[in-house]
Design a protein around this motif. Structure first.
Motif, short mmCIF file in Angstrom:
data_model
loop_
_atom_site.label_atom_id
_atom_site.label_comp_id
_atom_site.label_asym_id
_atom_site.label_seq_id
_atom_site.Cartn_x
_atom_site.Cartn_y
_atom_site.Cartn_z
N UNK A 594 0.83 -1.19 0.00
CA UNK A 594 0.00 0.00 0.00
C UNK A 594 0.87 1.25 0.00
N UNK A 595 0.36 2.30 -0.64
CA UNK A 595 1.08 3.56 -0.71
C UNK A 595 1.05 4.25 0.65
N UNK A 596 1.96 5.18 0.83
CA UNK A 596 2.04 5.97 2.04
C UNK A 596 3.44 6.47 2.27
N UNK A 660 1.27 -5.23 -11.48
CA UNK A 660 0.21 -5.02 -12.47
C UNK A 660 0.22 -3.53 -12.82
N UNK A 661 0.45 -3.23 -14.10
CA UNK A 661 0.51 -1.86 -14.59
C UNK A 661 -0.76 -1.51 -15.36
N UNK A 662 -1.21 -0.27 -15.17
CA UNK A 662 -2.23 0.34 -16.03
C UNK A 662 -1.65 1.63 -16.57
N UNK A 663 -2.37 2.30 -17.47
CA UNK A 663 -1.87 3.55 -18.03
C UNK A 663 -1.66 4.59 -16.94
N UNK A 664 -2.61 4.69 -16.01
CA UNK A 664 -2.48 5.69 -14.95
C UNK A 664 -1.36 5.32 -13.98
N UNK A 667 2.10 6.12 -15.29
CA UNK A 667 2.48 7.53 -15.16
C UNK A 667 2.85 7.86 -13.72
N UNK A 668 2.15 7.24 -12.75
CA UNK A 668 2.44 7.50 -11.34
C UNK A 668 3.64 6.72 -10.82
N UNK A 732 2.82 6.35 -24.91
CA UNK A 732 3.63 5.20 -24.52
C UNK A 732 3.06 4.48 -23.30
N UNK A 733 2.46 5.23 -22.36
CA UNK A 733 1.95 4.59 -21.15
C UNK A 733 0.72 3.74 -21.41
N UNK A 734 0.12 3.84 -22.62
CA UNK A 734 -1.06 3.04 -22.96
C UNK A 734 -0.70 1.83 -23.81
#
Length: 780
Positions: A594-596, A660-664, A667-668, A732-734
Motif C-alpha cells: 500500500x502507498x504511504x 500489475x501496470x495500467x496507463x495511470x 504515469x504515477x 507510450x503509457x497506454x
C-alpha cells in the motif's frame, strides 16, 4: 513467501532438509561422506565433513554459474621491432592485471578446483567501455598507465589488449571440497563454519561472509565468496584477543558476528561493513551468570539467542544489527533474558524466527511461536512432528521399484555403481548391493556370505543375497532389527538428480523410537517463515491423509455427494439454460504493498472473474480486497483486463512479487504490487493474467514484423504489437506489452521480422515463432 529450507544433521552424519512448503523431511543422497555441522543461506550451504574438511553445496539454477578470467597483454614500441613484449624495467609485466600491479601470465592461470571446467579457449575482448576496438583488440596510449584510445597515432608508444576465458561451475546439487588453509588439510582442520552477510547494509546481495573456526581455536574468514565464486578466493586470519580461543561462531544476515570461547564468554566483531567484511576488532560479552557458561550462539537480524552448558536458553535483548557500526550496544545488546525450556542447540532464521533442538535425547526439534517484530522473544516452543523418508528410499532412483515397510522396518538392495561422492573423494566400502532379502533375523555382521547364501538357498533356489558390510551405514543404523522381504531396487540416483525424491505414497518412514537416532546439528539461517503463519510442520500430513482415505465415514460422504449430484444436477440437464452466459472466479490469499509515507505490506484477497458467452470470451475483472491493521475499512482495487497494460514479475530474495501496470499507474510509477506465498502461485497468476489480457484484446499468434521488442532488467521478454489486437495509440503509457518465454540480455529486431537475442551466457538465439497459453512456450 519464497520456498526456503531448514537443514539438519543426524548423529549418523546424514543431512536432511525441510522445505517450508512440504510436510516431510527429505534426505540428501549419501555421497560417501558423513557431515558434522552445516550452515545455510538461500542459494548454498557450507558444511564440516567427517574428515573436518570444508564442503559447499550449491543449488542448481536455470543460468549456470560462470566466471570470466581476465589477463591483459602489454607491449611497448621500439624503433627496431615495433610493438613487442620487450618492456622497460619500470614498466608493468608483459601479462598483468588491469591496473598492472600484479603479473598474470595467461598460461599460468589454472582452474582453482575440480568443481570448475573451462568453456572454450582464450579470446580477445573486442569491447572497451561499450565501444568496439580494432580487429586485434589493441588499445593505445602514450605510456603506462594512461588513458587508452582505440585509434593508433604518432604518440602511441604503448598498447594493451584484454584476453578473457570463461569457466563454469559444474558441481551443483552436490558437495564440493573447499581448499583448506594449508596445502595439507590435516595440519589445521576445521571444527565450525557459519555463513551470512547477504543482507549487509549497502553491500551486494550476491556476496557472502563465510567464517570458520579451526581446531587450534583460530578464526578464519573466507574472502571473495559470491554467487559467481561459491568457493571464494583465499583465507584471511582474524586475530582474537590474546589468551582466548574460539570454539563456535554465528553470522547474521547483516554480517553481525558472535563467537563463543572455550571459557564460556562471547566475542562480538565490530567494524563489519561493505568495505571490511571481516571487521576491525572484538568486544567481549559476559555469560548470563557465573554458572551458566555459553555453549552455542545464533545470530539473526535483530536477535541473538544462546544456549548455556546447563541446557538453558537465553535471549539477548537490545541487539540492532542494522546499526551495529554506530553504537557498540547495538551489536552486543544490553542484557540476557532466560527463556523456558531445556535445549542443546538453537538457530535463528532470516526474519528472526527461532528453531531449537531439545536436550532430552536430541530427538525433538522445536520452532518458536509468536516471534514478530515487536516481540522477538516469542511465546512458546512448538515441536515439529513430521515423517522422514527411510534411508533405503532416499538412496533409490525415482524410476525404480521402491521397498515398502513390513513390520515397521526394511532394508533395500542397493547398487553402488552410480553413487557420486564429493568432488575430492569417494568411499564405496560402506555400501553393498543385493537383489532380494527374505524375512529373517540377521545379527549385525555375525554371518558370513556362505552362511547367508545357504540359508537363502534353503528357501528358494532363485533367491540371491550379497554381503552386508559390518561398517555399512545401513547396518549401523538398523542394528539387529528384523529385515523384511523387498523387491529389486534400481541403481542409486546421482546427487545431481537429488530433487527427484521418492513419492511419500510409495515408501514407508522410519519410526525414531526403534532407532538409535538423534539430531546433531541444525541450521535455519537460510529459512524464511512468517511468524504469524507458520508452515504446517506439526502433523504428519501424508500419513494422516492415507489413514483418512480408508475411513468408513469418508466413503459414506462420497456416496451422499454422488446421490445429491444425481438429484440436483443430472435430473435437470434436459432443461434449457435461462442465461446464456457463464462465469467463473478464482481467488488467492496474498499481500499487497500500500502507498504511504512508509509503504507497508498488508494481507489481501486477489480475485479474477471471467465471463463467457456462447460466442466465447466476453469480459474479465481483477479485484483486490485489502483489510489491513492500519485500515479502518476494507479497501478495494478494481481493474478491467482491457485496462491492464503489463504484468511482470518483480521477485527478489525476500518476496515473490507480481506487478500489475495500467496507463495511470505507469504515469504515477506505482504499479499494484502483489506478493504470493509460493513460486507456483506466482507463476500460475502471471500466466493467468497474461493470457486473460491477451484474450480481452484478441491477441493471438506470433508477433508481427512491426512489433516492438523489449527486455526488463531481469531479462524477461516483452512485445508490443500494434498490428495484432493492440489499440492504436501514440501514448507510450497506454501500450500493451505481452510477455513471451525466455530470458535474454540483449535483443534486436528488424522490419523483416527477424529477431536475434544474446543470453546471459553470451549464447546467441534466434526467434522462430511461438506464443502459447503458457508464457514458457515461446521458442528461442
Amino acid at each position: 513467501m519464497p520456498t526456503t529450507h531448514f537443514w539438519a544433521v543426524t548423529n549418523q552424519g546424514e543431512v536432511y532438509t525441510l522445505a517450508t512448503n512440504c510436510q516431510q523431511w527429505e534426505k540428501l543422497v549419501y555421497c560417501g561422506m558423513e557431515f558434522k555441522r552445516v550452515s545455510s543461506v538461500g542459494w548454498c550451504s557450507w558444511a564440516i565433513g567427517g574428515d573436518h574438511h570444508l564442503y559447499v553445496y550449491v543449488f542448481a539454477t536455470d543460468v549456470p554459474i560462470r566466471f570470466i578470467e581476465v589477463a591483459y597483454e602489454n607491449q611497448r614500441w621500439n624503433p627496431k621491432e615495433g610493438f613487442c613484449a620487450r618492456l622497460l624495467p619500470t614498466d608493468r609485466p608483459a601479462w598483468s592485471t588491469e591496473d598492472g600491479q600484479t603479473a598474470r601470465f595467461r598460461e599460468r592461470i589454472k582452474l582453482p578446483t575440480l568443481s570448475w571446467q573451462w568453456e572454450g579457449d582464450w579470446q580477445v575482448e573486442h569491447n572497451y567501455s561499450g565501444q568496439t576496438v580494432d580487429p586485434e583488440g589493441w588499445m593505445y596510449a602514450v605510456d603506462f598507465p594512461a588513458k587508452y584510445v582505440r585509434e593508433k597515432n604518432w604518440l602511441s608508444y604503448v598498447r594493451r589488449r584484454k584476453w578473457i576465458r570463461l569457466r563454469r561451475y559444474v558441481t551443483t546439487n552436490n558437495w564440493a571440497d573447499v581448499p583448506g588453509i594449508h596445502d595439507d588439510p590435516v595440519k589445521e582442520p576445521f571444527i565450525d563454519v557459519a555463513i551470512g552477510g547477504h543482507d549487509l547494509i549497502g553491500g551486494s546481495c550476491d556476496s557472502l561472509a563465510v567464517w570458520t573456526v579451526t581446531v587450534l581455536g583460530r578464526v578464519m574468514f573466507r574472502r571473495g565468496v559470491s554467487t559467481s565464486l561459491p568457493e571464494g578466493v583465499d583465507w584471511f586470519h582474524v586475530t582474537i584477543p590474546h589468551g582466548w580461543e574460539v570454539n563456535q561462531l554465528s553470522v547474521g544476515p547483516t554480517g553481525l558476528v558472535w563467537a563463543v570461547t572455550w571459557n564460556g564468554w562471547a566475542l562480538v566483531r565490530m567494524g563489519v561493513d561493505r568495505n571490511a567484511l571481516e571487521g576491525t576488532h572484538w568486544v567481549m560479552v559476559e555469560p548470563p551468570s557465573g554458572d551458566s557458561k555459553l555453549l552455542q550462539v545464533s545470530v539473526g537480524t535483530n536477535a541473538v539467542w544462546a544456549v548455556t552448558r546447563n541446557n538453558r536458553v537465553w535471549f539477548r535483548k537490545g541487539v540492532i544489527s542494522a546499526k551495529a557500526t554506530v553504537l557498540v550496544e547495538n551489536a552486543k545488546g544490553t542484557g540476557w533474558i532466560e527463556m523456558v525450556g531445556d535445549m542443546c542447540l538453537v538457530s535463528v532464521g532470516l526474519n528472526d524466527q527461532v528453531w531449537s533442538l531439545g536436550a532430552d535425547e536430541r530427538k525433538t526439534l522445536y520452532i518458536r511461536t509468536g516471534v514478530v517484530g515487536y516481540d522477538l522473544s516469542g511465546k512458546t516452543w512448538k515441536p515439529i512432528i513430521l515423517p522422514r523418508l527411510n534411508i533405503a528410499a532416499s538412496y533409490c532412483s525415482s524410476e525404480g521399484s521402491v521397498p515398502r515397510f513390513e513390520d515397521g522396518m526394511n532394508i533395500a538392495k542397493l547398487n553402488i555403481s552410480d553413487v557420486p561422492g564429493p568432488v575430492s573423494s569417494f568411499n564405496e566400502s560402506s555400501i553393498v548391493s543385493s537383489t532380494e532379502i527374505s524375512n529373517k533375523d540377521i545379527s549385525d555382521g555375525c554371518e558370513t556370505e556362505s552362511e547367508l547364501e545357504a540359508s537363502v538357498e534353503s528357501q528358494s533356489s532363485s533367491t540371491t543375497l550379497d554381503v552386508v558390510c559390518r561398517n555399512s551405514p545401513l547396518t549401523s543404523l538398523l542394528g539387529t532389527q528384523k529385515l523384511s522381504t523387498i523387491s529389486h531396487v534400481s541403481s542409486l540416483s546421482s546427487l545431481q538428480n537429488s530433487s527427484n525424491w521418492v513419492s511419500a505414497e510409495d515408501t514407508g518412514y522410519f519410526d525414531d523410537t526403534y532407532l538409535d537416532f538423534a539430531w546433531s546439528w541444525i541450521s535455519g539461517s537460510g529459512c524464511l517463515v512468517d511468524g504469524q503463519n507458520l508452515p504446517n510442520w506439526f502433523t504428519p500430513g501424508l500419513l494422516g491423509h492415507q489413514a483418512v482415505v480408508n475411513e468408513p465415514w469418508r466413503k459414506d460422504i462420497l456416496v451422499l455427494l454422488a446421490a445429491r449430484h444425481i438429484r440436483e444436477i443430472e435430473t435437470f440437464l434436459s432443461y434449457e439454460q435461462a442465461i446464456d452466459k457463464s462465469s467463473w472466479v478464482i481467488t488467492v490469499k496474498a499481500q499487497v504493498l500500500l502507498e504511504g509515507r512508509q509503504p507497508i505490506w498488508e494481507d489481501c484477497k486477489l480475485e479474477l472473474e471471467k465471463t463467457r458467452a456462447e460466442e466465447g470470451f466476453e469480459s474479465a475483472t481483477l479485484r483486490c480486497f485489502v483489510q489491513g491493521n492500519r485500515l479502518s475499512t476494507c479497501e478495494k482495487f478494481i481493474f478491467t483486463m482491457s485496462s491492464i497494460t503489463c504484468t511482470v514479475c518483480l521477485s527478489d530474495y525476500q518476496k515473490l512479487v507480481l506487478a500489475v501496470y495500467t496507463a495511470r499507474r505507469t504515469m504515477e510509477k506505482w504499479p499494484l504490487r502483489v506478493s504470493f506465498s509460493s513460486d507456483s502461485e506466482l507463476e500460475d497468476w502471471l500466466t493467468l493474467l497474461s493470457n486473460t489480457c491477451c484474450e480481452s484484446r484478441s491477441i493471438r499468434g506470433s508477433p508481427s514484423p512491426k512489433a516492438i521488442w523489449s527486455l526488463t532488467s531481469r531479462g524477461d521478454i516483452f512485445t508490443h504489437d500494434p498490428l495484432n489486437g493492440s489499440e492504436l495509440t501514440d501514448k507510450l503509457n497506454e501500450f500493451f506489452w505481452r510477455q513471451l518465454g525466455g530470458h535474454l540480455q540483449v535483443i534486436e529486431s528488424c522490419v523483416a521480422g527477424i529477431v536475434w537475442g544474446l543470453g546471459y551466457n553470451r549464447t546467441p538465439w534466434v526467434y522462430t515463432g511461438g506464443w502459447g497459453g503458457e508464457i514458457g512456450r515461446a521458442h528461442v
